[in-house]
Design a protein around this motif. Structure first.
Motif, mmCIF file in Angstrom:
data_model
loop_
_atom_site.group_PDB
_atom_site.id
_atom_site.type_symbol
_atom_site.label_atom_id
_atom_site.label_comp_id
_atom_site.label_asym_id
_atom_site.label_seq_id
_atom_site.Cartn_x
_atom_site.Cartn_y
_atom_site.Cartn_z
ATOM 1 N N ASN A 98 0.828 -1.212 0.000
ATOM 2 C CA ASN A 98 0.000 0.000 0.000
ATOM 3 C C ASN A 98 0.858 1.257 0.000
ATOM 4 O O ASN A 98 0.567 2.230 -0.702
ATOM 5 N N ILE A 99 1.928 1.242 0.798
ATOM 6 C CA ILE A 99 2.806 2.412 0.868
ATOM 7 C C ILE A 99 3.479 2.654 -0.470
ATOM 8 O O ILE A 99 3.543 3.787 -0.962
ATOM 9 N N ILE A 100 3.990 1.587 -1.088
ATOM 10 C CA ILE A 100 4.665 1.731 -2.385
ATOM 11 C C ILE A 100 3.684 2.236 -3.433
ATOM 12 O O ILE A 100 4.024 3.105 -4.252
ATOM 13 N N TRP A 101 2.474 1.734 -3.418
ATOM 14 C CA TRP A 101 1.489 2.164 -4.396
ATOM 15 C C TRP A 101 1.135 3.634 -4.212
ATOM 16 O O TRP A 101 1.048 4.396 -5.178
ATOM 17 N N VAL A 269 15.608 10.074 -5.924
ATOM 18 C CA VAL A 269 15.738 9.911 -4.476
ATOM 19 C C VAL A 269 16.334 11.165 -3.844
ATOM 20 O O VAL A 269 15.844 11.687 -2.832
ATOM 21 N N ILE A 270 17.405 11.683 -4.459
ATOM 22 C CA ILE A 270 18.071 12.881 -3.927
ATOM 23 C C ILE A 270 17.148 14.091 -4.003
ATOM 24 O O ILE A 270 17.017 14.867 -3.052
ATOM 25 N N ASN A 276 11.543 17.664 -0.063
ATOM 26 C CA ASN A 276 10.564 17.062 0.851
ATOM 27 C C ASN A 276 9.352 16.565 0.071
ATOM 28 O O ASN A 276 8.193 16.751 0.480
ATOM 29 N N PHE A 277 9.631 15.928 -1.050
ATOM 30 C CA PHE A 277 8.595 15.455 -1.970
ATOM 31 C C PHE A 277 8.170 14.053 -1.535
ATOM 32 O O PHE A 277 8.998 13.147 -1.437
ATOM 33 N N PRO A 278 6.889 13.823 -1.276
ATOM 34 C CA PRO A 278 6.447 12.542 -0.707
ATOM 35 C C PRO A 278 6.357 11.429 -1.745
ATOM 36 O O PRO A 278 5.289 10.893 -2.017
ATOM 37 N N GLY A 279 7.482 11.092 -2.346
ATOM 38 C CA GLY A 279 7.523 10.032 -3.331
ATOM 39 C C GLY A 279 8.213 8.797 -2.791
ATOM 40 O O GLY A 279 8.540 8.694 -1.604
ATOM 41 N N ILE A 280 8.478 7.861 -3.690
ATOM 42 C CA ILE A 280 9.084 6.603 -3.275
ATOM 43 C C ILE A 280 10.535 6.809 -2.854
ATOM 44 O O ILE A 280 11.061 6.077 -2.012
ATOM 45 N N GLY A 281 11.207 7.828 -3.420
ATOM 46 C CA GLY A 281 12.589 8.104 -3.061
ATOM 47 C C GLY A 281 12.726 8.561 -1.626
ATOM 48 O O GLY A 281 13.587 8.080 -0.871
ATOM 49 N N GLN A 282 11.886 9.506 -1.216
ATOM 50 C CA GLN A 282 11.928 9.981 0.168
ATOM 51 C C GLN A 282 11.533 8.865 1.131
ATOM 52 O O GLN A 282 12.092 8.746 2.222
ATOM 53 N N LEU A 297 13.264 -3.422 2.074
ATOM 54 C CA LEU A 297 13.415 -4.550 1.159
ATOM 55 C C LEU A 297 12.382 -4.494 0.037
ATOM 56 O O LEU A 297 12.680 -4.799 -1.120
ATOM 57 N N GLY A 298 11.148 -4.096 0.380
ATOM 58 C CA GLY A 298 10.107 -3.995 -0.641
ATOM 59 C C GLY A 298 10.420 -2.934 -1.686
ATOM 60 O O GLY A 298 10.271 -3.157 -2.890
ATOM 61 N N ILE A 299 10.867 -1.760 -1.233
ATOM 62 C CA ILE A 299 11.213 -0.686 -2.175
ATOM 63 C C ILE A 299 12.434 -1.075 -2.998
ATOM 64 O O ILE A 299 12.491 -0.815 -4.215
#
Length: 327
Positions: A98-101, A269-270, A276-282, A297-299
């Motif tokens: 759910n978090i990754i999605w 990611v950087i 402070n962008f709420p994406g998968i990198g942060q 591990l999931g990411i």
């Protein structure tokens, strides 16, 4: 050997390579977390190391699976993966899937927008530079591209924030919504200004290699015997660009972009951390700092699949179109 058998063998080799890469990545990430000085219990309580102690701390450690060895964590993750589950996040108290999605939607918009923009602009600029390589403007832009290629993306992001967000106040400093407002309550048009500066920053880190490579490729094709023969027969510059240059220089630029998925992901990611962008990198950074093994591990698993798809697509495209002998 038939073509079908050849493709089947290549597919098996690529899948085996992917499995080996995934295993190595998962083992390395788990070992790094195990050796990390970060206290997951303290991170679980937002840095309050005295929030729990004694038997309660031992019980919480067991409940969160923090007393398991690195091998046990990997085995549990693989077992959950085979059952179609990525595990449960200790820090966010949500299923990892759910978090990754939720977080990957913003990252995909950012990465796809930056990738497409840098490809179109980079190829167009490189094409013009290659057509007129001796002009002063071409030399200046080439030197500028070399400088851009050397600048770190976080520094570019900070400069854009200082100029356009703080000084001129044209765009938000960061985030994806105003303070105190849930992103889900805003429309995409209301969120769009928050994408501008991160997208420009990511484009800066992607566009320079495309400009430089396209310029060299255009100069190479433009000086070939095929183009020289076409000029002798009276073909215009526009016709040469259309029938010779585009066909033989556009695909290499696309291959570079696909092969650079790892740079695209690391740059995202950087940049997400800077803005402070709420994406998968942060989320990846936060999962590492909080010692959230299932989420990390999931990411990592999803990122490895993403990079593999880019590399495989680049390899397939370059082989199919025979770039080395296309003109």
């Amino acid at each position: 050997m038939s073509v079908t058998t050849s493709y089947s063998n290549k597919l098996c080799i690529n899948l085996a390579r992917l499995i080996v890469q995934l295993c190595l990545a998962l083992i390395l990430i788990t070992l790094l977390l195990t050796l990390s000085p970060i206290d997951p219990i303290s991170a679980y309580f937002d840095g309050n190391a005295l929030a729990v102690f004694g038997d309660r701390k031992d019980l919480l450690t067991e409940q969160l699976g923090l007393n398991q060895s690195a091998i046990e964590r990997i085995i549990l993750f693989v077992q959950a993966l085979l059952s179609g589950d990525l595990g449960y996040s200790n820090h966010y108290q949500e299923p990892v899937s759910n978090i990754i999605w939720q977080r990957s939607k913003y990252s995909l918009i950012l990465m796809c927008g930056a990738s497409a923009t840098s490809l179109v602009l980079g190829y167009g600029i490189g094409l013009l530079l290659g057509l007129f390589p001796t002009r002063k403007v071409s030399t200046f832009i080439t030197q500028l591209a070399l400088i851009m290629n050397a600048l770190p993306s976080f520094w570019i992001g900070l400069m854009l924030i200082a100029i356009f967000a703080i000084k001129l106040m044209w765009f938000p400093v960061g985030g994806i919504s105003p303070l105190g407002v849930a992103p889900e309550t805003l429309s995409f048009n209301e969120k769009a200004p928050y994408f501008v500066l991160p997208l420009i920053t990511l484009c800066f880190s992607l566009i320079a290699p495309i400009i430089l490579h396209t310029k060299e490729k255009v100069m190479e094709v433009n000086s070939s015997q095929h183009v020289h023969y076409a000029r002798l027969h009276g073909q215009s510059t526009l016709s040469i660009v259309r029938y010779h240059l585009l066909r033989n220089t556009m695909v290499p630029a696309l291959v570079i972009q696909l092969a650079g998925f790892s740079e695209l992901l690391s740059g995202s990611v950087i940049i997400e951390t800077v803005f402070n962008f709420p994406g998968i990198g942060q989320t990846l950074v936060k999962s590492g700092l909080s010692g959230d093994t299932p989420l990390l591990l999931g990411i990592t698993f999803c990122c490895a699949i993403f990079v593999f798809i880019g590399n495989a697509s680049a390899s397939l495209l370059s082989k199919r179109l025979s770039l080395s002998s296309s003109f």
